[in-house]
Design a protein around this motif. Structure first.
Motif, short mmCIF file in Angstrom:
data_model
loop_
_atom_site.label_atom_id
_atom_site.label_comp_id
_atom_site.label_asym_id
_atom_site.label_seq_id
_atom_site.Cartn_x
_atom_site.Cartn_y
_atom_site.Cartn_z
N ALA A 229 34.70 14.23 -17.87
CA ALA A 229 35.04 14.98 -19.08
C ALA A 229 36.21 15.93 -18.83
N GLU A 230 36.21 16.60 -17.68
CA GLU A 230 37.30 17.51 -17.35
C GLU A 230 38.61 16.75 -17.21
N GLY A 231 38.58 15.63 -16.48
CA GLY A 231 39.80 14.85 -16.27
C GLY A 231 40.37 14.33 -17.57
N GLU A 232 39.50 13.85 -18.45
CA GLU A 232 39.97 13.34 -19.74
C GLU A 232 40.61 14.45 -20.57
N LEU A 233 40.00 15.64 -20.53
CA LEU A 233 40.53 16.75 -21.32
C LEU A 233 41.89 17.20 -20.80
N VAL A 234 42.01 17.35 -19.48
CA VAL A 234 43.29 17.78 -18.90
C VAL A 234 44.38 16.74 -19.17
N SER A 235 44.06 15.46 -18.98
CA SER A 235 45.06 14.41 -19.19
C SER A 235 45.49 14.31 -20.65
N SER A 236 44.60 14.68 -21.57
CA SER A 236 44.97 14.63 -22.99
C SER A 236 46.03 15.67 -23.33
N PHE A 237 46.21 16.65 -22.46
CA PHE A 237 47.27 17.65 -22.64
C PHE A 237 48.43 17.40 -21.67
N TRP B 223 32.37 28.99 -18.96
CA TRP B 223 33.49 29.78 -19.46
C TRP B 223 34.47 30.12 -18.34
N ASP B 224 33.97 30.28 -17.12
CA ASP B 224 34.86 30.43 -15.96
C ASP B 224 35.64 29.13 -15.73
N SER B 225 34.95 28.01 -15.89
CA SER B 225 35.61 26.71 -15.75
C SER B 225 36.70 26.53 -16.81
N ALA B 226 36.43 27.01 -18.02
CA ALA B 226 37.41 26.88 -19.11
C ALA B 226 38.71 27.60 -18.76
N GLY C 8 46.74 23.52 -18.16
CA GLY C 8 47.46 23.06 -19.34
C GLY C 8 46.64 22.77 -20.57
N VAL C 9 45.32 22.98 -20.53
CA VAL C 9 44.49 22.72 -21.71
C VAL C 9 44.66 23.88 -22.68
N ALA C 10 45.44 23.66 -23.73
CA ALA C 10 45.81 24.72 -24.68
C ALA C 10 44.76 24.84 -25.78
N LEU C 11 43.56 25.25 -25.38
CA LEU C 11 42.47 25.43 -26.33
C LEU C 11 41.75 26.72 -25.99
N ASP C 12 41.10 27.29 -26.99
CA ASP C 12 40.24 28.45 -26.78
C ASP C 12 39.10 28.07 -25.83
N ALA C 13 38.63 29.03 -25.03
CA ALA C 13 37.58 28.75 -24.06
C ALA C 13 36.32 28.19 -24.72
N ASP C 14 35.93 28.73 -25.87
CA ASP C 14 34.73 28.23 -26.56
C ASP C 14 34.91 26.77 -26.97
N VAL C 15 36.12 26.41 -27.38
CA VAL C 15 36.39 25.02 -27.78
C VAL C 15 36.33 24.10 -26.55
N ILE C 16 36.86 24.57 -25.44
CA ILE C 16 36.81 23.78 -24.20
C ILE C 16 35.36 23.51 -23.81
N VAL C 17 34.53 24.55 -23.83
CA VAL C 17 33.12 24.39 -23.48
C VAL C 17 32.45 23.40 -24.42
#
Length: 218
Positions: free
Chosen positions: A15-23, A41-44, A51-60
């Motif tokens: 999930a993390e890899g997919e999210l980072v690569s999408s940005f 939230w620390d992970s976010a 490079g994940v340009a999203l709010d921390a709550d959205v990332i979680v």
């Protein structure tokens, strides 16, 4: 939960890899290992730095949604011996709490896949103000169970989780999975939960209180 009860760390890493690569970013295995056992939230914050340009709550929310999707598609990957030991503990009448930095909805999804009432309480990452390695989650679990923290046994697989359990004063067991955990006088290290029993847990409990009651040197 993740890495101790169920082997969901690969789901999180995907999930993390997919999210980072999408940005347009790159997410390596070493990057993913830094998040094992960390609060979401620390992970976010770390993902934002990649490079994940999203709010921390959205990332979680997105990470949790993706992991839950994989759980529905591929099932719950139990860690060896974890379900069996949990069943024996429950059958012995010992109260249990699930302490996890995953959010409550995912923790309940896992709990609902267990074919017996496994946990009296769930303390999730979105229910505490301080994530592991802070002891808040374990102190909260002990309070909900109505037991002093030093009378609780905690089983962990990551450095942040183990640090939280120790800081809370629990009898702590390290069961390494993704990250190696060395031998230590601060905790008991088991290579696996397979073939472990309630008797093994009782031995650790007895050893702690026998030791505390022994008289010092004259």
């Amino acid at each position: 939960m993740d890495g101790t009860l169920v082997d969901t760390e690969p789901y999180w890493m995907r999930a993390e890899g997919e999210l980072v690569s999408s940005f347009g970013g790159v997410w390596t295995h070493d990057d993913a290992m830094l998040l094992v056992g960390a609060g979401l939230w620390d992970s976010a914050l770390i993902l934002q730095r990649h490079g994940v340009a999203l709010d921390a709550d959205v990332i979680v929310q997105r990470l949790t949604d993706r992991v839950q999707e994989q759980l529905r598609e591929q099932g719950v990957p139990w860690r060896p011996g974890a379900r069996e030991l949990l069943r024996e503990v429950v059958d012995a009448g010992i109260p249990t709490a699930l302490v996890t930095m995953s959010v409550e909805r995912m923790a309940r999804q896992i709990a609902e896949c267990i074919d017996f009432p496994a946990f009296a309480h769930i303390v999730s990452g979105d229910a505490v103000s301080e994530p592991k390695p802070h002891p808040e989650a374990y102190l909260t679990a002990a309070r909900l169970l109505g037991v002093a923290p030093d009378h609780c046994v905690a089983i962990e697989d990551s450095p942040p989780g183990l640090a939280a359990a120790l800081a809370a004063g629990t009898i702590s067991i390290a069961v390494p999975h993704q990250i190696e955990l060395p031998e230590s006088t601060m905790y008991t290290r088991w290579s696996t939960l397979e073939h472990r029993t309630v008797g093994d847990l009782q031995d650790l409990y007895t050893a702690r209180f026998d030791a505390s009651e022994r008289p010092g040197p004259a």
